[in-house]
Scaffold this motif. Structure first.
Motif, mmCIF file in Angstrom:
data_model
loop_
_atom_site.group_PDB
_atom_site.id
_atom_site.type_symbol
_atom_site.label_atom_id
_atom_site.label_comp_id
_atom_site.label_asym_id
_atom_site.label_seq_id
_atom_site.Cartn_x
_atom_site.Cartn_y
_atom_site.Cartn_z
ATOM 1 N N UNK A 211 22.395 21.986 -30.586
ATOM 2 C CA UNK A 211 22.929 22.855 -31.642
ATOM 3 C C UNK A 211 21.796 23.689 -32.253
ATOM 4 N N UNK A 212 20.656 23.040 -32.550
ATOM 5 C CA UNK A 212 19.535 23.780 -33.166
ATOM 6 C C UNK A 212 18.972 24.824 -32.195
ATOM 7 N N UNK A 213 18.753 24.413 -30.935
ATOM 8 C CA UNK A 213 18.190 25.380 -29.973
ATOM 9 C C UNK A 213 19.119 26.570 -29.790
ATOM 10 N N UNK A 214 20.423 26.297 -29.749
ATOM 11 C CA UNK A 214 21.381 27.392 -29.554
ATOM 12 C C UNK A 214 21.522 28.253 -30.821
ATOM 13 N N UNK A 215 21.091 27.700 -31.961
ATOM 14 C CA UNK A 215 21.085 28.501 -33.198
ATOM 15 C C UNK A 215 19.762 29.258 -33.323
ATOM 16 N N UNK A 216 18.912 29.151 -32.305
ATOM 17 C CA UNK A 216 17.641 29.908 -32.291
ATOM 18 C C UNK A 216 16.445 29.109 -32.758
ATOM 19 N N UNK A 217 16.620 27.798 -32.995
ATOM 20 C CA UNK A 217 15.539 26.985 -33.549
ATOM 21 C C UNK A 217 14.698 26.262 -32.510
ATOM 22 N N UNK A 218 13.698 25.542 -33.023
ATOM 23 C CA UNK A 218 12.701 24.848 -32.205
ATOM 24 C C UNK A 218 12.833 23.351 -32.462
ATOM 25 N N UNK A 219 12.833 22.558 -31.404
ATOM 26 C CA UNK A 219 12.839 21.097 -31.559
ATOM 27 C C UNK A 219 11.706 20.564 -30.695
ATOM 28 N N UNK A 220 10.696 19.943 -31.336
ATOM 29 C CA UNK A 220 9.513 19.495 -30.587
ATOM 30 C C UNK A 220 9.112 18.085 -31.007
ATOM 31 N N UNK A 221 8.128 17.563 -30.305
ATOM 32 C CA UNK A 221 7.557 16.265 -30.653
ATOM 33 C C UNK A 221 6.649 16.443 -31.876
ATOM 34 N N UNK A 222 6.418 15.361 -32.611
ATOM 35 C CA UNK A 222 5.563 15.455 -33.804
ATOM 36 C C UNK A 222 4.099 15.760 -33.439
ATOM 37 N N UNK A 223 3.738 15.589 -32.157
ATOM 38 C CA UNK A 223 2.380 15.943 -31.714
ATOM 39 C C UNK A 223 2.241 17.457 -31.562
ATOM 40 N N UNK A 224 3.353 18.178 -31.590
ATOM 41 C CA UNK A 224 3.336 19.629 -31.340
ATOM 42 C C UNK A 224 3.721 19.952 -29.896
ATOM 43 N N UNK A 225 3.844 18.923 -29.047
ATOM 44 C CA UNK A 225 4.229 19.116 -27.637
ATOM 45 C C UNK A 225 5.742 19.119 -27.471
ATOM 46 N N UNK A 226 6.202 19.149 -26.204
ATOM 47 C CA UNK A 226 7.651 19.190 -25.960
ATOM 48 C C UNK A 226 8.368 17.952 -26.496
ATOM 49 N N UNK A 227 9.635 18.127 -26.859
ATOM 50 C CA UNK A 227 10.430 16.999 -27.360
ATOM 51 C C UNK A 227 10.519 15.919 -26.295
ATOM 52 N N UNK A 228 10.356 14.675 -26.730
ATOM 53 C CA UNK A 228 10.609 13.516 -25.879
ATOM 54 C C UNK A 228 11.764 12.771 -26.557
ATOM 55 N N UNK A 229 12.959 12.875 -25.971
ATOM 56 C CA UNK A 229 14.176 12.353 -26.594
ATOM 57 C C UNK A 229 14.094 10.850 -26.904
ATOM 58 N N UNK A 230 13.259 10.139 -26.159
ATOM 59 C CA UNK A 230 13.197 8.679 -26.300
ATOM 60 C C UNK A 230 12.056 8.215 -27.217
ATOM 61 N N UNK A 231 11.295 9.168 -27.783
ATOM 62 C CA UNK A 231 10.059 8.787 -28.493
ATOM 63 C C UNK A 231 10.255 8.453 -29.972
ATOM 64 N N UNK A 232 11.495 8.507 -30.468
ATOM 65 C CA UNK A 232 11.806 8.117 -31.850
ATOM 66 C C UNK A 232 11.051 8.962 -32.879
ATOM 67 N N UNK A 233 10.825 10.241 -32.586
ATOM 68 C CA UNK A 233 10.162 11.114 -33.561
ATOM 69 C C UNK A 233 10.472 12.567 -33.231
ATOM 70 N N UNK A 234 10.458 13.409 -34.261
ATOM 71 C CA UNK A 234 10.815 14.817 -34.024
ATOM 72 C C UNK A 234 10.320 15.711 -35.149
ATOM 73 N N UNK A 235 10.037 16.956 -34.768
ATOM 74 C CA UNK A 235 9.909 18.054 -35.734
ATOM 75 C C UNK A 235 10.857 19.146 -35.254
ATOM 76 N N UNK A 236 11.647 19.692 -36.174
ATOM 77 C CA UNK A 236 12.526 20.811 -35.827
ATOM 78 C C UNK A 236 12.363 21.865 -36.917
ATOM 79 N N UNK A 237 12.498 23.125 -36.519
ATOM 80 C CA UNK A 237 12.332 24.204 -37.505
ATOM 81 C C UNK A 237 13.018 25.457 -36.990
ATOM 82 N N UNK A 238 13.159 26.408 -37.904
ATOM 83 C CA UNK A 238 13.748 27.685 -37.518
ATOM 84 C C UNK A 238 12.789 28.517 -36.683
#
Ligand code: IPD
Length: 261
Positions: A211-238
């Motif tokens: 939903x966020x990506x399709x709304x134009x947003x960014x969803x990444x890992x807290x390290x700043x790298x690509x999202x890891x769905x299983x890593x129990x952590x996230x940063x998302x932003x517009x």
């Protein structure tokens, strides 16, 4: 959508509440009932598909995302809210094929808002197109987070220090609403500029990420790298700028991985 009526009715009734990984990690009979209903309905239509679901995982089912079509389900996101009758409760269903998130559906049960996103086809709330905020300046941002289930002193110290960092950076505000999925939907709607969390799970993230990506947003890992769905952590932003500023401000809280539990 029979589960919507079940949750709405149960919200105002007495509940049998149990704990899972900590005293703040709650589950009720309604979480189990709704999860069973969703899975049995989907399994009847798609017998070869796989499932990752919150309460099955809590009972020991493995959370492994293979290349097979997989439904990733949180039957009640915001169970603690649900237990307290705080009306911020959602059902979240994501769908992945070949480990790629294809679509997500999140239903805000008390406000009757249906958030949907499909890869390449946009994100919507009750049919209205969603668009994230374009803010890049942390000192003008409204930031959302969730506390996560642990309450040990070391985890709380890190949680509070992360929040303090963002307040030192003069973010306009930091909000905690008790439902990761609905907080992420607020981000997708442009009602907040960023979200971060340690201690959430793949079923909190799967639908919201599309939903966020399709709304134009960014969803990444807290390290700043690509999202890891299983890593129990996230940063998302517009914006990517905002996501990186948040990621740089955070100290890691290690919750392990969903696929190693
Ligand atoms: C939880 C809620 C909570 C967040 C947790 C989630 P649940 O989901 O979204 O706000 O802090 O990380 O797992 O247990 O209510 O489905």
């Amino acid at each position: 959508m029979v589960f919507y009526y079940i949750i709405r009715k149960a919200l105002t009734e007495e509940k049998r509440v149990s704990t899972k990984t900590s005293a703040a990690d709650l589950v009720t009979e309604t979480d189990h009932l709704v999860e069973d209903l969703i899975i049995s309905e989907l399994r009847e239509r798609f017998p070869s598909h796989r499932f990752i679901a919150e309460e099955a995982a809590a009972s020991g089912a493995k959370c492994v995302l293979t290349h097979s079509p997989t439904w990733i389900i949180d039957p009640i996101d915001g169970t603690c809210n649900f237990v307290h009758r705080f009306p911020t409760v959602a059902v979240s269903i994501g769908f992945a094929v070949r480990q790629e998130l294809e679509f997500g559906v999140i239903y805000h049960c008390t406000e009757e808002r249906l958030y949907t996103g499909r890869r390449g086809r946009g994100a919507f709330c009750n049919g209205q197109r969603l668009r994230v905020s374009g803010e890049t300046d942390l000192s003008k941002a409204l930031v959302l987070t969730e506390i996560g289930p642990r309450r040990d002193p070391a985890t709380l110290k890190l949680f509070l220090s992360n929040m303090e960092q963002l307040l030192h950076a003069k973010a306009h505000g930091v909000r905690v609403i008790g439902s990761s999925t609905l907080a992420l939907c607020h981000l997708a709607s442009g009602a907040a500029d960023a979200y971060y969390q340690f201690g959430l799970h793949c079923w909190d993230l799967a639908a919201a990420t599309v939903i966020i990506r399709e709304a134009g947003g960014i969803v990444i890992d807290t390290s700043g790298g690509p999202l890891d769905l299983m890593a129990c952590r996230v940063v998302a932003a517009g914006t990517r700028e905002m996501a990186m500023l948040i990621a740089q401000a955070l100290q890691t809280i290690n919750y392990g991985r969903d696929d190693e539990k």
